[in-house]
Write an enzyme that holds these catalytic residues in place. Structure first.
Site, mmCIF file in Angstrom:
data_model
loop_
_atom_site.group_PDB
_atom_site.id
_atom_site.type_symbol
_atom_site.label_atom_id
_atom_site.label_comp_id
_atom_site.label_asym_id
_atom_site.label_seq_id
_atom_site.Cartn_x
_atom_site.Cartn_y
_atom_site.Cartn_z
ATOM 1 N N CYS A 114 9.279 12.162 -47.979
ATOM 2 C CA CYS A 114 8.245 12.939 -48.651
ATOM 3 C C CYS A 114 7.362 13.628 -47.605
ATOM 4 O O CYS A 114 7.333 13.238 -46.447
ATOM 5 C CB CYS A 114 7.342 12.113 -49.563
ATOM 6 S SG CYS A 114 8.252 11.139 -50.762
ATOM 7 N N ARG A 121 11.531 17.583 -46.170
ATOM 8 C CA ARG A 121 11.346 16.139 -46.247
ATOM 9 C C ARG A 121 11.652 15.587 -47.630
ATOM 10 O O ARG A 121 11.630 14.369 -47.839
ATOM 11 C CB ARG A 121 9.901 15.778 -45.878
ATOM 12 C CG ARG A 121 9.514 16.218 -44.487
ATOM 13 C CD ARG A 121 8.069 15.911 -44.229
ATOM 14 N NE ARG A 121 7.856 14.484 -44.117
ATOM 15 C CZ ARG A 121 7.956 13.802 -42.981
ATOM 16 N NH1 ARG A 121 8.245 14.422 -41.869
ATOM 17 N NH2 ARG A 121 7.761 12.511 -42.966
ATOM 18 N N TRP A 157 10.714 13.031 -52.105
ATOM 19 C CA TRP A 157 12.106 12.578 -52.059
ATOM 20 C C TRP A 157 12.084 11.218 -52.741
ATOM 21 O O TRP A 157 11.494 10.267 -52.237
ATOM 22 C CB TRP A 157 12.583 12.458 -50.615
ATOM 23 C CG TRP A 157 14.015 12.067 -50.499
ATOM 24 C CD1 TRP A 157 15.106 12.863 -50.731
ATOM 25 C CD2 TRP A 157 14.528 10.795 -50.096
ATOM 26 N NE1 TRP A 157 16.264 12.150 -50.500
ATOM 27 C CE2 TRP A 157 15.952 10.883 -50.103
ATOM 28 C CE3 TRP A 157 13.948 9.591 -49.716
ATOM 29 C CZ2 TRP A 157 16.768 9.818 -49.760
ATOM 30 C CZ3 TRP A 157 14.783 8.530 -49.373
ATOM 31 C CH2 TRP A 157 16.172 8.656 -49.400
ATOM 32 N N ASN A 185 3.369 9.167 -48.430
ATOM 33 C CA ASN A 185 4.708 9.236 -47.854
ATOM 34 C C ASN A 185 5.021 7.856 -47.307
ATOM 35 O O ASN A 185 4.291 7.353 -46.450
ATOM 36 C CB ASN A 185 4.739 10.282 -46.722
ATOM 37 C CG ASN A 185 5.995 10.156 -45.881
ATOM 38 O OD1 ASN A 185 7.050 9.767 -46.382
ATOM 39 N ND2 ASN A 185 5.887 10.475 -44.599
ATOM 40 N N GLY A 186 6.124 7.255 -47.790
ATOM 41 C CA GLY A 186 6.498 5.928 -47.291
ATOM 42 C C GLY A 186 6.906 5.030 -48.445
ATOM 43 O O GLY A 186 7.243 5.513 -49.528
ATOM 44 N N GLU A 227 31.209 14.440 -36.212
ATOM 45 C CA GLU A 227 30.058 15.295 -36.491
ATOM 46 C C GLU A 227 30.478 16.462 -37.400
ATOM 47 O O GLU A 227 29.760 16.810 -38.347
ATOM 48 C CB GLU A 227 29.450 15.797 -35.171
ATOM 49 C CG GLU A 227 28.366 16.841 -35.297
ATOM 50 C CD GLU A 227 27.178 16.424 -36.164
ATOM 51 O OE1 GLU A 227 27.079 15.250 -36.548
ATOM 52 O OE2 GLU A 227 26.368 17.314 -36.494
ATOM 53 N N LYS A 250 28.893 17.191 -41.107
ATOM 54 C CA LYS A 250 28.257 18.481 -41.410
ATOM 55 C C LYS A 250 28.868 19.081 -42.667
ATOM 56 O O LYS A 250 28.179 19.579 -43.547
ATOM 57 C CB LYS A 250 28.463 19.408 -40.209
ATOM 58 C CG LYS A 250 27.389 20.397 -39.978
ATOM 59 C CD LYS A 250 26.297 19.921 -39.061
ATOM 60 C CE LYS A 250 25.644 18.621 -39.499
ATOM 61 N NZ LYS A 250 24.805 18.040 -38.522
ATOM 62 N N GLU A 291 27.914 17.097 -45.834
ATOM 63 C CA GLU A 291 26.481 17.179 -46.096
ATOM 64 C C GLU A 291 26.082 18.449 -46.835
ATOM 65 O O GLU A 291 25.264 18.417 -47.747
ATOM 66 C CB GLU A 291 25.781 17.109 -44.729
ATOM 67 C CG GLU A 291 24.297 17.049 -44.745
ATOM 68 C CD GLU A 291 23.741 16.963 -43.319
ATOM 69 O OE1 GLU A 291 24.453 17.299 -42.343
ATOM 70 O OE2 GLU A 291 22.570 16.569 -43.185
ATOM 71 N N HIS A 340 48.282 4.578 -38.964
ATOM 72 C CA HIS A 340 48.012 3.202 -39.388
ATOM 73 C C HIS A 340 47.436 3.139 -40.809
ATOM 74 O O HIS A 340 46.847 2.143 -41.192
ATOM 75 C CB HIS A 340 47.081 2.520 -38.381
ATOM 76 C CG HIS A 340 47.700 2.422 -37.016
ATOM 77 N ND1 HIS A 340 48.729 1.566 -36.727
ATOM 78 C CD2 HIS A 340 47.469 3.127 -35.870
ATOM 79 C CE1 HIS A 340 49.103 1.719 -35.458
ATOM 80 N NE2 HIS A 340 48.347 2.671 -34.928
ATOM 81 N N LYS A 343 15.230 15.891 -44.659
ATOM 82 C CA LYS A 343 15.369 16.074 -43.210
ATOM 83 C C LYS A 343 14.943 14.835 -42.431
ATOM 84 O O LYS A 343 15.595 14.426 -41.488
ATOM 85 C CB LYS A 343 14.511 17.278 -42.793
ATOM 86 C CG LYS A 343 14.538 17.583 -41.304
ATOM 87 C CD LYS A 343 15.855 18.203 -40.920
ATOM 88 C CE LYS A 343 15.913 18.553 -39.434
ATOM 89 N NZ LYS A 343 17.308 18.783 -39.040
HETATM 90 O O1 M6R Z 1 15.544 12.814 -37.032
HETATM 91 P P1 M6R Z 1 16.750 11.997 -36.697
HETATM 92 O O2 M6R Z 1 17.578 12.639 -35.608
HETATM 93 O O3 M6R Z 1 16.445 10.580 -36.367
HETATM 94 O O4 M6R Z 1 17.637 12.008 -38.005
HETATM 95 C C1 M6R Z 1 18.802 11.236 -38.078
HETATM 96 C C2 M6R Z 1 19.656 11.639 -39.254
HETATM 97 O O5 M6R Z 1 18.960 11.447 -40.453
HETATM 98 C C3 M6R Z 1 20.089 13.100 -39.156
HETATM 99 O O6 M6R Z 1 20.748 13.369 -37.964
HETATM 100 C C4 M6R Z 1 21.025 13.464 -40.331
HETATM 101 O O7 M6R Z 1 22.230 12.772 -40.211
HETATM 102 C C5 M6R Z 1 21.250 14.976 -40.365
HETATM 103 N N1 M6R Z 1 20.775 15.498 -41.599
HETATM 104 C C6 M6R Z 1 22.664 15.381 -40.264
HETATM 105 O O8 M6R Z 1 22.801 16.764 -40.219
#
Ligand code: M6R
Length: 611
Positions: free
Chosen positions: A2, A27, A74, A100-101, A483, A487, A490, A506, A606
């Site tokens: 949030c 966020r 969020w 937030n939290g 990665e 991506k 996501e 395997h 984020k």
């Molecule tokens: O801010 P951070 O690098 O600690 O965030 C870690 C992950 O939440 C972040 O890398 C997430 O996997 C990304 N949205 C991926 O694109």
């Protein structure tokens, strides 16, 4: 998770709050709301869904007043709905809170308050805070907040208003980020700096267990027990435009194109003249002596930062020849890792606020390890709590999908491994110069990849028609495959998996059938032949293979696959800094082709400040 904002001053607070929330939508974007002091008292507007819904609502029912708080959510406790949206109030509607939290003991507090006759209207943990503050209020909002938070356990950043004291805004930070912006006759709060940057560059960063009391003219900082504190003001040197889209359709595309600059900025000032070595003057605790004592390394991070850590493992192991493990932060603490004072724990986090990463950092410190942070946010929790920090100068990353932060983390690992090898006498001057020259060439090589975006768009549009896809690679190519797969999942919502190419046989090979797209990363000379064998195994089962390879291997590889993207050639262990770029672009264009919201993928946020 949030985002929260607050304003006190002479402007129309509704506009300031909406503007701040638009910067914080990364966020969370399940709902948004604001509370403003108007002529009719404390008024609240909320709307489920994106911030645009709240803005539309405010067009019909505006709130005029110079003091307000806002929130973008969020969802954690309770589904996205108007009732569960912030700001929350007490039964009298005289108090208003954004949070937030997570409040860990909210169930017991809720039961206690309900037994005292307090009515609840939401399913959130936050609502208990507004009721507690109302219960504790006896004419001083600061004291009421201080008393209320003694009852709560968990992580929280709060913005609090009461109709009884319309000239004060109270902010609290306990394990969730919060900054205070200082203006002329006006002051601000925000979950991060970009939220208030349009109005001021002068900020205080609150530490955990600290609070601020804002009036139009002044900001008073204190501990949550009420002891006054003084803090150096930070003057931020990036401008609001840096955090804007700058002509690109999406933040993600802008951030992909900013990578050459991010590489250069992260290397700037850290390469010795004549490429004779690496300067990391920011390492204060990690002296040469301490580096010599390190016997093993744990790299701990989440998501994309974890994938950067997988590459970091190879870079450090190859340069220093000591064992390196890379762990997902949410698992690290719970596997009872063997951490000694001779362990170096490297935490990697773009935001520097990820709760799991922060918890791992604290555990490492508790066990006496040296902790090094690699983060993109100066003054973030991770940066402040680590012994030393290497900042990645990628600039603000807004898109939920991380791109330039990841590649800047790779650059940071390259710098660290070479610095360490140099300082401990493991690498000679000639080899160092050779490696640094290859690093220095990376930004220009990325620029040349970016000019081929149209080719990748075509590939992405073909892939977007599929529901399943595989990425394969060996060595660091496997780390990049992971990665690439994250991506794609996501932002395009296409199911994909990354496999170590030699592992397919395997089990996973059973999933390969006619027409399944497979993206193969083939950049490692020592593994090319093995990769070609694995590609043939896939093709024999009907898979359609698109290879990302480099000039040195293109001729050989192109004969074995259905399509090839050719990268410039670099040193084997530096290749992730190039090979990930086409994968980022494929994900971006696949997401576009599917009509998704690229910058704000569903269910995600984020900055993940909950465990
Ligand atoms: O801010 P951070 O690098 O600690 O965030 C870690 C992950 O939440 C972040 O890398 C997430 O996997 C990304 N949205 C991926 O694109």
């Amino acid at each position: 998770m949030c985002g929260i904002v607050g304003y006190i001053g002479a402007r129309n607070s509704q506009e300031v709050l909406l503007d701040g929330l638009s910067k914080l939508e990364y966020r969370g974007y399940d709902s948004a709301g604001i509370a403003v002091f108007t002529n009719e008292g404390l008024q609240i507007r909320k709307a489920q869904g994106r911030l645009a819904n709240l803005a539309t609502r405010l067009e019909d029912e505006p709130l005029a007043g110079g003091v307000g708080i806002g929130h973008t959510r969020w969802a954690t406790h309770g589904k996205p709905s108007d009732e569960n949206s912030h700001p929350h109030t007490d039964a009298t509607m005289k108090f208003s809170v954004v949070h937030n939290g997570i409040i860990e003991n909210y169930m017991e507090l809720k039961e206690e308050l309900m037994a005292q006759g307090v009515p609840f209207i939401s399913e959130t943990d936050t609502e208990v805070i507004s009721h507690l503050i109302a219960r504790e209020y006896d004419g001083d909002i600061v004291k009421a907040v201080q008393r209320a938070i003694t009852y709560i356990r968990g992580a929280f950043a709060l913005g609090v208003l009461t109709e009884y004291e319309p000239d004060r805004l109270v902010a609290v930070r306990c394990a969730s980020p919060l900054v205070i912006g200082i203006g002329e006759g006006e002051n601000f709060i925000g979950s991060d700096i970009p939220a208030i940057l349009q109005y001021t560059r002068r900020v205080y960063i609150l530490n955990d267990n600290e609070m601020a009391v804002l009036t139009k003219e002044a900001v008073e900082l204190m501990t949550i027990e009420g002891n006054s504190i003084s803090r150096e003001m930070i003057v931020v040197d990036w401008d609001a435009m840096t955090a804007e889209k700058g002509g690109y359709d999406h933040f993600m595309l802008k951030e992909i194109h900013e990578q050459p600059k991010a590489y250069r900025d992260t290397m700037r000032g850290r390469l010795q003249e004549g490429l004779s070595g690496v300067k990391l003057t920011e390492l204060k605790v990690l002296t040469n002596e301490r580096l010599r004592e390190i016997r093993n390394v744990h790299i701990v991070a989440c998501g994309t930062a974890y994938h950067a850590g997988l590459v970091g493992r190879t870079l450090i192991e190859q340069a220093i020849r000591i064992p390196v493990e890379t762990d997902v932060a949410s698992e690290y603490r719970y596997r009872n890792p063997i951490i000694t004072p001779e362990t170096l724990v490297i935490v990697v986090s773009q935001s520097g606020e990820t709760a799991d990463t922060l918890a791992a950092l604290r555990e490492a410190k508790r066990c006496g390890a040296a902790v090094l942070a690699i983060t993109n946010v100066v003054g973030s929790s991770v940066a402040r709590e680590a012994d030393d920090t290497i900042v990645t100068w990628a600039g603000p990353e807004i898109a939920v999908a991380s791109t330039k932060a990841y590649t800047s983390q790779l650059i940071a690992f390259m710098l660290l491994s070479l610095y360490w090898a140099e300082q401990t006498g493991r690498m000679g001057a000639a080899e160092l110069r050779h490696q640094l020259a290859a690093m220095e060439a990376l930004p220009e090589q990325v620029e040349s990849i970016l000019t081929q975006a149209d080719e990748l768009k075509r590939v992405a549009e073909e892939m977007a028609a599929h529901d399943n896809l595989f990425f394969i690679g060996r060595g660091v190519d496997y780390a990049v495959a992971m990665e690439g797969s994250l991506k794609l999942k996501e932002i395009s919502y296409i199911h994909s998996e990354a496999y170590a190419a030699g592992e397919l046989k395997h089990g996973t090979l059973a999933l390969i059938e006619e027409g399944i797209p497979v993206i193969a990363l083939v950049t490692q000379s020592s593994l090319v032949e093995k990769m070609i064998s694995n590609i043939k195994e896939v093709k024999a089962r009907g898979g359609v293979v698109y290879a990302v390879t480099d000039k040195a291997h293109a001729e050989l590889v192109s004969k074995a696959v259905d399509g090839t993207f050719v990268l410039p050639t670099t040193l084997a262990h530096l290749s992730p800094a190039l090979s990930v770029i086409p994968l980022q672009l494929i994900s971006y264009y696949a997401s576009l082709a599917r009509g998704n919201d690229v910058d704000k993928p569903r269910n995600l946020a984020k900055s993940v400040t909950v465990e």
